[in-house]
Design a protein around this motif. Structure first.
Motif, PDB file in Angstrom:
ATOM      1  N   MET A   1       7.900  18.823   9.091  1.00 26.54           N
ATOM      2  CA  MET A   1       6.364  18.506   8.706  1.00 26.54           C
ATOM      3  C   MET A   1       6.214  17.370   7.958  1.00 26.54           C
ATOM      4  N   LEU A   2       5.278  16.491   8.144  1.00 27.34           N
ATOM      5  CA  LEU A   2       5.009  15.137   7.406  1.00 27.34           C
ATOM      6  C   LEU A   2       4.742  15.586   5.980  1.00 27.34           C
ATOM      7  N   GLU A   3       5.323  14.741   5.161  1.00 32.72           N
ATOM      8  CA  GLU A   3       5.266  14.506   3.841  1.00 32.72           C
ATOM      9  C   GLU A   3       3.757  13.838   3.587  1.00 32.72           C
ATOM     10  N   LEU A   4       2.732  14.128   3.393  1.00 33.80           N
ATOM     11  CA  LEU A   4       1.631  13.410   3.043  1.00 33.80           C
ATOM     12  C   LEU A   4       1.677  12.820   1.620  1.00 33.80           C
ATOM     13  N   ARG A   5       2.056  11.617   1.595  1.00 35.46           N
ATOM     14  CA  ARG A   5       2.325  10.962   0.376  1.00 35.46           C
ATOM     15  C   ARG A   5       0.942  10.499  -0.213  1.00 35.46           C
ATOM     16  N   PRO A   6       0.787  10.364  -1.577  1.00 36.60           N
ATOM     17  CA  PRO A   6      -0.530  10.116  -2.061  1.00 36.60           C
ATOM     18  C   PRO A   6      -1.058   9.101  -2.454  1.00 36.60           C
ATOM     19  N   ASN A   7      -0.242   7.894  -1.973  1.00 36.01           N
ATOM     20  CA  ASN A   7      -0.647   6.330  -2.254  1.00 36.01           C
ATOM     21  C   ASN A   7      -0.325   5.553  -1.314  1.00 36.01           C
ATOM     22  N   CYS A   8      -0.648   4.315  -1.364  1.00 40.19           N
ATOM     23  CA  CYS A   8      -0.222   3.259  -0.442  1.00 40.19           C
ATOM     24  C   CYS A   8       0.939   2.599  -1.360  1.00 40.19           C
ATOM     25  N   GLU A   9       2.149   2.417  -0.584  1.00 43.47           N
ATOM     26  CA  GLU A   9       3.124   1.809  -1.322  1.00 43.47           C
ATOM     27  C   GLU A   9       3.213   0.458  -1.729  1.00 43.47           C
ATOM     28  N   CYS A  10       2.033  -0.143  -1.254  1.00 43.40           N
ATOM     29  CA  CYS A  10       2.053  -1.464  -1.522  1.00 43.40           C
ATOM     30  C   CYS A  10       0.957  -1.749  -2.471  1.00 43.40           C
ATOM     31  N   CYS A  11      -0.157  -1.255  -2.511  1.00 41.72           N
ATOM     32  CA  CYS A  11      -1.291  -1.501  -3.727  1.00 41.72           C
ATOM     33  C   CYS A  11      -1.673  -0.327  -4.282  1.00 41.72           C
ATOM     34  N   ASP A  12      -0.705   0.739  -4.275  1.00 43.82           N
ATOM     35  CA  ASP A  12      -1.285   2.147  -5.146  1.00 43.82           C
ATOM     36  C   ASP A  12      -2.573   2.630  -4.736  1.00 43.82           C
ATOM     37  N   ARG A  13      -3.164   2.148  -3.896  1.00 41.70           N
ATOM     38  CA  ARG A  13      -4.567   2.995  -3.411  1.00 41.70           C
ATOM     39  C   ARG A  13      -4.491   4.441  -3.185  1.00 41.70           C
ATOM     40  N   ASP A  14      -5.103   5.192  -3.582  1.00 42.52           N
ATOM     41  CA  ASP A  14      -5.146   6.720  -3.647  1.00 42.52           C
ATOM     42  C   ASP A  14      -5.382   7.039  -1.916  1.00 42.52           C
ATOM     43  N   LEU A  15      -4.434   7.697  -1.375  1.00 40.39           N
ATOM     44  CA  LEU A  15      -4.520   8.357  -0.020  1.00 40.39           C
ATOM     45  C   LEU A  15      -4.617   9.764   0.162  1.00 40.39           C
ATOM     46  N   PRO A  16      -5.764  10.185  -0.234  1.00 37.97           N
ATOM     47  CA  PRO A  16      -5.770  11.803  -0.168  1.00 37.97           C
ATOM     48  C   PRO A  16      -5.426  12.389   1.170  1.00 37.97           C
ATOM     49  N   PRO A  17      -5.026  13.762   1.372  1.00 37.40           N
ATOM     50  CA  PRO A  17      -4.550  14.284   2.632  1.00 37.40           C
ATOM     51  C   PRO A  17      -5.655  14.290   3.853  1.00 37.40           C
ATOM     52  N   GLU A  18      -7.078  14.187   3.252  1.00 34.21           N
ATOM     53  CA  GLU A  18      -7.969  14.006   4.344  1.00 34.21           C
ATOM     54  C   GLU A  18      -8.334  12.489   4.704  1.00 34.21           C
ATOM     55  N   SER A  19      -7.660  11.446   4.042  1.00 33.51           N
ATOM     56  CA  SER A  19      -7.920  10.233   4.189  1.00 33.51           C
ATOM     57  C   SER A  19      -7.670   9.764   5.650  1.00 33.51           C
ATOM     58  N   LEU A  20      -8.575   8.980   6.447  1.00 34.72           N
ATOM     59  CA  LEU A  20      -8.342   8.472   7.716  1.00 34.72           C
ATOM     60  C   LEU A  20      -8.040   6.949   7.454  1.00 34.72           C
ATOM     61  N   ASP A  21      -7.751   6.582   6.392  1.00 33.38           N
ATOM     62  CA  ASP A  21      -7.321   5.052   5.995  1.00 33.38           C
ATOM     63  C   ASP A  21      -5.770   5.105   5.720  1.00 33.38           C
ATOM     64  N   ALA A  22      -5.098   6.032   6.001  1.00 36.48           N
ATOM     65  CA  ALA A  22      -3.545   5.965   5.699  1.00 36.48           C
ATOM     66  C   ALA A  22      -2.824   5.822   6.813  1.00 36.48           C
ATOM     67  N   ARG A  23      -1.919   4.969   7.054  1.00 31.58           N
ATOM     68  CA  ARG A  23      -1.083   4.573   7.978  1.00 31.58           C
ATOM     69  C   ARG A  23       0.387   4.974   7.608  1.00 31.58           C
TER      70      ARG A  23
ATOM     71  N   CYS B   1       4.906   4.995   9.274  1.00 31.69           N
ATOM     72  CA  CYS B   1       5.898   4.984  10.085  1.00 31.69           C
ATOM     73  C   CYS B   1       6.292   5.967  10.497  1.00 31.69           C
ATOM     74  N   SER B   2       7.752   5.849  11.043  1.00 30.26           N
ATOM     75  CA  SER B   2       8.206   7.314  11.818  1.00 30.26           C
ATOM     76  C   SER B   2       9.067   7.698  10.557  1.00 30.26           C
ATOM     77  N   PHE B   3       9.285   6.979   9.509  1.00 24.03           N
ATOM     78  CA  PHE B   3       9.960   7.268   8.427  1.00 24.03           C
ATOM     79  C   PHE B   3       8.839   7.928   7.317  1.00 24.03           C
ATOM     80  N   GLU B   4       7.633   7.943   7.519  1.00 22.25           N
ATOM     81  CA  GLU B   4       6.769   8.323   6.717  1.00 22.25           C
ATOM     82  C   GLU B   4       6.472   7.460   5.271  1.00 22.25           C
ATOM     83  N   CYS B   5       6.818   6.134   5.673  1.00 25.06           N
ATOM     84  CA  CYS B   5       6.543   5.288   4.639  1.00 25.06           C
ATOM     85  C   CYS B   5       4.968   5.312   4.693  1.00 25.06           C
ATOM     86  N   THR B   6       4.100   4.910   3.814  1.00 27.95           N
ATOM     87  CA  THR B   6       2.685   5.159   3.591  1.00 27.95           C
ATOM     88  C   THR B   6       2.056   3.934   3.087  1.00 27.95           C
TER      89      THR B   6
END
Length: 83
Positions: free
Chosen positions: A1-23, A25-30
């Protein structure tokens, strides 16, 4: 199961589970779309993998399969990613 991480690792923007703006990689870096496109050129700075849109987990499944609360940030944020 994917670990839905809550933020951008670069700018710390919030990325809630329903966000369509989250990207991810195959290791789930967000990352958010803006950082993925602007600073990272669509590649994960950790593994060089492709960053793709993170799937949205159905709301009905969130109670039994909650998103992660662990916030991860790259040291130096986007600057460390080669921005």
């Amino acid at each position: 199961m994917l670990e839905l991480r809550p933020n951008c690792e670069c700018c710390d923007r919030d990325l809630p589970p329903e966000s369509l703006d989250a990207r991810i990689c195959s290791f789930e870096c967000t990352y958010c779309n803006a950082c993925a496109d602007t600073h990272l050129n669509g590649r994960c700075p950790n593994c060089s993998g492709e960053l793709v849109r993170r799937p949205v987990r159905p709301v009905a499944k969130l109670a039994a399969n909650p998103p992660s609360i662990l916030r991860l940030l790259k040291a130096g944020r986007c600057d460390a990613a080669g921005a």
